[in-house]
Design a protein around this motif. Structure first.
Motif, PDB file in Angstrom:
ATOM      1  N   GLU A 103     -19.817 -78.408  12.178  1.00 19.64           N
ATOM      2  CA  GLU A 103     -19.563 -77.550  11.019  1.00 19.64           C
ATOM      3  C   GLU A 103     -19.596 -78.347   9.719  1.00 19.64           C
ATOM      4  O   GLU A 103     -20.162 -77.901   8.725  1.00 19.64           O
ATOM      5  CB  GLU A 103     -18.220 -76.829  11.172  1.00 19.64           C
ATOM      6  N   ARG A 113     -24.993 -70.002   7.594  1.00 23.70           N
ATOM      7  CA  ARG A 113     -24.802 -69.184   8.789  1.00 23.70           C
ATOM      8  C   ARG A 113     -25.121 -70.015  10.019  1.00 23.70           C
ATOM      9  O   ARG A 113     -26.172 -70.646  10.108  1.00 23.70           O
ATOM     10  CB  ARG A 113     -25.737 -67.967   8.747  1.00 23.70           C
ATOM     11  N   GLU A 127     -15.736 -67.806  19.832  1.00 25.01           N
ATOM     12  CA  GLU A 127     -14.886 -66.781  19.218  1.00 25.01           C
ATOM     13  C   GLU A 127     -13.634 -67.403  18.599  1.00 25.01           C
ATOM     14  O   GLU A 127     -13.218 -67.002  17.507  1.00 25.01           O
ATOM     15  CB  GLU A 127     -14.494 -65.713  20.243  1.00 25.01           C
ATOM     16  N   ARG A 129     -13.432 -70.024  17.136  1.00 28.90           N
ATOM     17  CA  ARG A 129     -13.848 -70.733  15.919  1.00 28.90           C
ATOM     18  C   ARG A 129     -14.493 -69.803  14.895  1.00 28.90           C
ATOM     19  O   ARG A 129     -15.183 -70.248  13.992  1.00 28.90           O
ATOM     20  CB  ARG A 129     -14.753 -71.903  16.291  1.00 28.90           C
ATOM     21  N   GLY A 130     -14.262 -68.515  15.060  1.00 27.10           N
ATOM     22  CA  GLY A 130     -14.679 -67.555  14.053  1.00 27.10           C
ATOM     23  C   GLY A 130     -16.042 -66.913  14.242  1.00 27.10           C
ATOM     24  O   GLY A 130     -16.488 -66.161  13.374  1.00 27.10           O
ATOM     25  N   PHE A 131     -16.702 -67.165  15.354  1.00 31.26           N
ATOM     26  CA  PHE A 131     -17.990 -66.519  15.620  1.00 31.26           C
ATOM     27  C   PHE A 131     -17.763 -65.069  16.036  1.00 31.26           C
ATOM     28  O   PHE A 131     -16.773 -64.746  16.692  1.00 31.26           O
ATOM     29  CB  PHE A 131     -18.748 -67.242  16.740  1.00 31.26           C
ATOM     30  N   GLN A 132     -18.725 -64.233  15.671  1.00 28.84           N
ATOM     31  CA  GLN A 132     -18.719 -62.828  16.059  1.00 28.84           C
ATOM     32  C   GLN A 132     -19.852 -62.584  17.053  1.00 28.84           C
ATOM     33  O   GLN A 132     -20.944 -63.138  16.897  1.00 28.84           O
ATOM     34  CB  GLN A 132     -18.935 -61.928  14.838  1.00 28.84           C
ATOM     35  N   GLU A 152     -22.816 -65.250  15.816  1.00 22.17           N
ATOM     36  CA  GLU A 152     -23.008 -65.926  14.545  1.00 22.17           C
ATOM     37  C   GLU A 152     -21.692 -66.057  13.810  1.00 22.17           C
ATOM     38  O   GLU A 152     -20.721 -65.356  14.086  1.00 22.17           O
ATOM     39  CB  GLU A 152     -24.044 -65.204  13.674  1.00 22.17           C
ATOM     40  N   LYS A 153     -21.722 -66.975  12.846  1.00 27.81           N
ATOM     41  CA  LYS A 153     -20.577 -67.197  11.971  1.00 27.81           C
ATOM     42  C   LYS A 153     -21.115 -67.457  10.576  1.00 27.81           C
ATOM     43  O   LYS A 153     -21.993 -68.309  10.390  1.00 27.81           O
ATOM     44  CB  LYS A 153     -19.756 -68.405  12.442  1.00 27.81           C
ATOM     45  N   GLN A 154     -20.606 -66.714   9.615  1.00 26.83           N
ATOM     46  CA  GLN A 154     -20.931 -66.998   8.217  1.00 26.83           C
ATOM     47  C   GLN A 154     -20.110 -68.212   7.832  1.00 26.83           C
ATOM     48  O   GLN A 154     -18.909 -68.266   8.076  1.00 26.83           O
ATOM     49  CB  GLN A 154     -20.604 -65.797   7.320  1.00 26.83           C
ATOM     50  N   THR A 159     -14.380 -70.784   5.075  1.00 29.33           N
ATOM     51  CA  THR A 159     -14.301 -70.368   6.467  1.00 29.33           C
ATOM     52  C   THR A 159     -14.421 -71.530   7.431  1.00 29.33           C
ATOM     53  O   THR A 159     -14.228 -71.389   8.622  1.00 29.33           O
ATOM     54  CB  THR A 159     -15.410 -69.352   6.828  1.00 29.33           C
TER      55      THR A 159
END
Length: 162
Positions: A103, A113, A127, A129-132, A152-154, A159
């Motif tokens: 990251e 992204r 998930e 770690r903030g992924f959707q 994905e994660k923005q 973030t």
């Protein structure tokens, strides 16, 4: 345990990590036929990595003997292609540290992204770690259907993991 940049001479051991992860973690989520089809992808990994490793960021977690126990990489477009951890380190802080390195590097490169196709086991890791999850995907490997998740994660400095 130490995290360092992956090297070409790590590839055979990364292949071993790939196999151990599939054979020892995979049975919780996938059938024997699915695992057998997936394990045959080791040849692809060992063929692709020598070609792409010089052009992407990749990290390995190693012990004192410098033998890789986990591998994670980042493509220039923010895609995470390979992430495999030997069962002895899967779910430990070392994989989280590897991801934090990824990251940080993505932010340095101006990537906004991150994306991946995660196995059932890796889905939980991402998930946290903030992924959707964008969608569940059914794919064919050697005539056998297996599923993964497009995720994905923005990524912005706000973030990113601290």
């Amino acid at each position: 345990m130490k995290i360092r940049k992956a090297r070409l001479d790590d590839i055979p051991e990364i292949g071993h990590v790939f196999e151990r992860a599939i054979l020892e973690i995979g049975p919780r989520f996938y059938s024997r036929d699915q695992l057998n089809a997936w394990i045959k992808r080791r040849a692809r990994l060992e063929t692709v990595l020598p070609e792409v490793l010089p052009y992407r960021d990749g990290w390995v977690a190693v012990e004192a003997d410098d033998k890789p126990l986990a591998y994670l990489d980042l493509e220039k477009d923010g895609h995470i292609d390979f992430f495999y951890a030997h069962p002895s380190v899967a779910g430990t802080p070392v994989t989280g540290e590897m991801y934090a390195n990824l990251e940080a590097r993505a932010l340095e490169l101006g990537i906004s992204r991150l994306s991946t196709e995660a196995s059932e086991a890796a889905r939980r890791f991402f998930e946290k770690r903030g992924f959707q999850v964008l969608r569940k995907q059914d794919i064919e490997l050697g005539g056998v259907m297996i599923h993964n998740y497009a995720m994905e994660k923005q990524l912005t400095p706000a973030t990113a993991l601290a």
